[in-house]
Design an enzyme around this catalytic site. Structure first.
Site, PDB file in Angstrom:
ATOM      1  N   GLY A   1      20.345  -7.291  48.808  1.00 50.50           N
ATOM      2  CA  GLY A   1      20.150  -8.036  47.562  1.00 50.50           C
ATOM      3  C   GLY A   1      21.059  -7.460  46.476  1.00 50.50           C
TER       4      GLY A   1
ATOM      5  N   GLY B   1      20.854  -3.475  46.338  1.00 46.07           N
ATOM      6  CA  GLY B   1      21.392  -2.886  47.568  1.00 46.07           C
ATOM      7  C   GLY B   1      22.911  -3.012  47.612  1.00 46.07           C
TER       8      GLY B   1
ATOM      9  N   LYS C   1       9.178   2.181  33.246  1.00 49.36           N
ATOM     10  CA  LYS C   1       9.746   0.924  33.758  1.00 49.36           C
ATOM     11  C   LYS C   1       8.625  -0.067  34.071  1.00 49.36           C
ATOM     12  CE  LYS C   1      13.060  -1.815  35.065  1.00 49.36           C
ATOM     13  NZ  LYS C   1      13.631  -2.006  36.365  1.00 49.36           N
TER      14      LYS C   1
HETATM   15  O1  PAF Z   1      12.537  -7.329  36.199  1.00 46.95           O
HETATM   16  C1  PAF Z   1      13.459  -7.485  35.389  1.00 46.95           C
HETATM   17  O2  PAF Z   1      13.965  -8.582  35.148  1.00 46.95           O
HETATM   18  C2  PAF Z   1      14.013  -6.259  34.672  1.00 46.95           C
HETATM   19  O3  PAF Z   1      13.399  -5.121  35.213  1.00 46.95           O
HETATM   20  C3  PAF Z   1      13.845  -6.282  33.159  1.00 46.95           C
HETATM   21  C4  PAF Z   1      14.022  -4.883  32.622  1.00 46.95           C
HETATM   22  C5  PAF Z   1      12.525  -6.826  32.727  1.00 46.95           C
HETATM   23  C6  PAF Z   1      14.968  -7.057  32.513  1.00 46.95           C
HETATM   24  O4  PAF Z   1      14.981  -8.409  32.828  1.00 46.95           O
END
Ligand code: PAF
Length: 296
Positions: free
Chosen positions: A8, A11, A177
């Site tokens: 993807g 990767g 995150k």
């Molecule tokens: O999942 C996502 O799209 C990304 O981790 C983030 C940081 C929300 C940005 O679009």
């Protein structure tokens, strides 16, 4: 040699940058591919092609395995290759969301497990064809005792894509995150908007409420977050990725399975464990579940 499971966007991003750095890569894909060429466009618009070894099987029982499939596919992907993975082989998990390391540890209790999170971004234009869309940082850290002696892997990855660091406290980075994804992904998917739209007052109120809901959970987890700083960080991401559609927005749009269980679902399991109410996060989680069912 690196063995990367998952061709993807992430990767392929690592594969191309490792190859550019002169490191050896085998990209493990689900189906046999005719082409062995990886096409890459960097942030400056420069296009490069790399010859890459592709295989449907892991072949090397010593070198690290970098798992770049999405969270819901991690367990299955590793189970499929189980007989070609030795006990001393390091497994690096790099994806949005949390909860897979616990699953992987159950299947591979002796292996070094390393968790990674990245803010590098790329777009899969076509098969084996990517465009880098954002430059960020990558953090790796040990999930278990066995993983603690593998900081060298961060150096090797850093040589390919800089700002890659070994982190003693990876849990804090993974949670940060996770919290960004909890705030951005469900709202952008439910309301079918890009990330930048979340700067609007109506969404900002919801994000502030979500932060209030997660704070007691973070405290119970022994994590040091300050709510105001968290809001600033989330809004920085919203601003930096304003034109982008989040991964969950895209998954719903393209009728693909989402990472809901590993993003809001992970938080909800923790909240339940501590008996903490998180009504807005739960409601958004349920709405994503509902839409995902409709698109199946
Ligand atoms: O999942 C996502 O799209 C990304 O981790 C983030 C940081 C929300 C940005 O679009």
């Amino acid at each position: 040699m690196w063995q990367i499971i998952g061709a993807g966007a992430i990767g392929c991003l690592w594969a191309t940058n490792l190859l550019r750095d002169g490191q050896q890569v085998t990209l493990i894909t689900r189906k046999n591919s005719q082409t062995q060429t990886l096409n890459y466009q960097d942030l400056q618009g420069k296009r490069t092609s790399f010859n890459c070894r592709l295989s449907t099987q892991l072949s090397n029982r010593d070198d690290p395995i970098l798992v770049c499939v999405k969270a819901p596919q991690v367990k299955q992907a590793l189970l499929q290759h189980r007989h070609n993975i030795s006990e001393q082989q390091a497994i690096i998990l790099m994806h949005n969301g949390m909860g897979t390391a616990e699953q992987v540890t159950k299947i591979f209790p002796h292996n070094p497990i390393i968790c990674a999170t990245t803010t590098n971004a790329s777009l899969l234009n076509a098969e084996l064809n990517i465009i880098q869309t954002g430059k960020g940082a990558t953090y790796l850290g040990a999930f278990n005792e066995q993983g603690k002696s593998f900081s060298i892997l961060a150096n090797k990855l850093n040589s390919a894509l800089d700002d890659t660091l070994w982190c003693e406290d990876i849990k804090q980075k993974l949670w940060l995150k996770l919290l960004i994804n909890i705030a951005i992904n469900p709202l952008t998917a439910i309301f079918k908007v890009n990330n930048g739209t979340l700067a609007k007052k109506h969404f900002q109120r919801q994000i502030a409420q979500m932060i209030n809901e997660v704070m007691p959970v973070l405290e119970k987890e022994g994590l040091l977050f300050e709510s105001h700083m968290l809001l600033i960080t989330i809004n920085n991401v919203i601003q930096a990725t304003a034109a982008n559609y989040s991964s969950m927005n895209r998954d719903i749009y393209f009728k693909r399975p989402t990472e809901n269980e590993y993003i809001s679902g992970y938080l909800l399991k923790k909240a339940l464990q501590y008996n903490i109410e998180t009504p807005l996060i739960r409601s958004l989680y349920e709405q994503i579940k509902e839409i995902s069912h409709q698109v199946k």
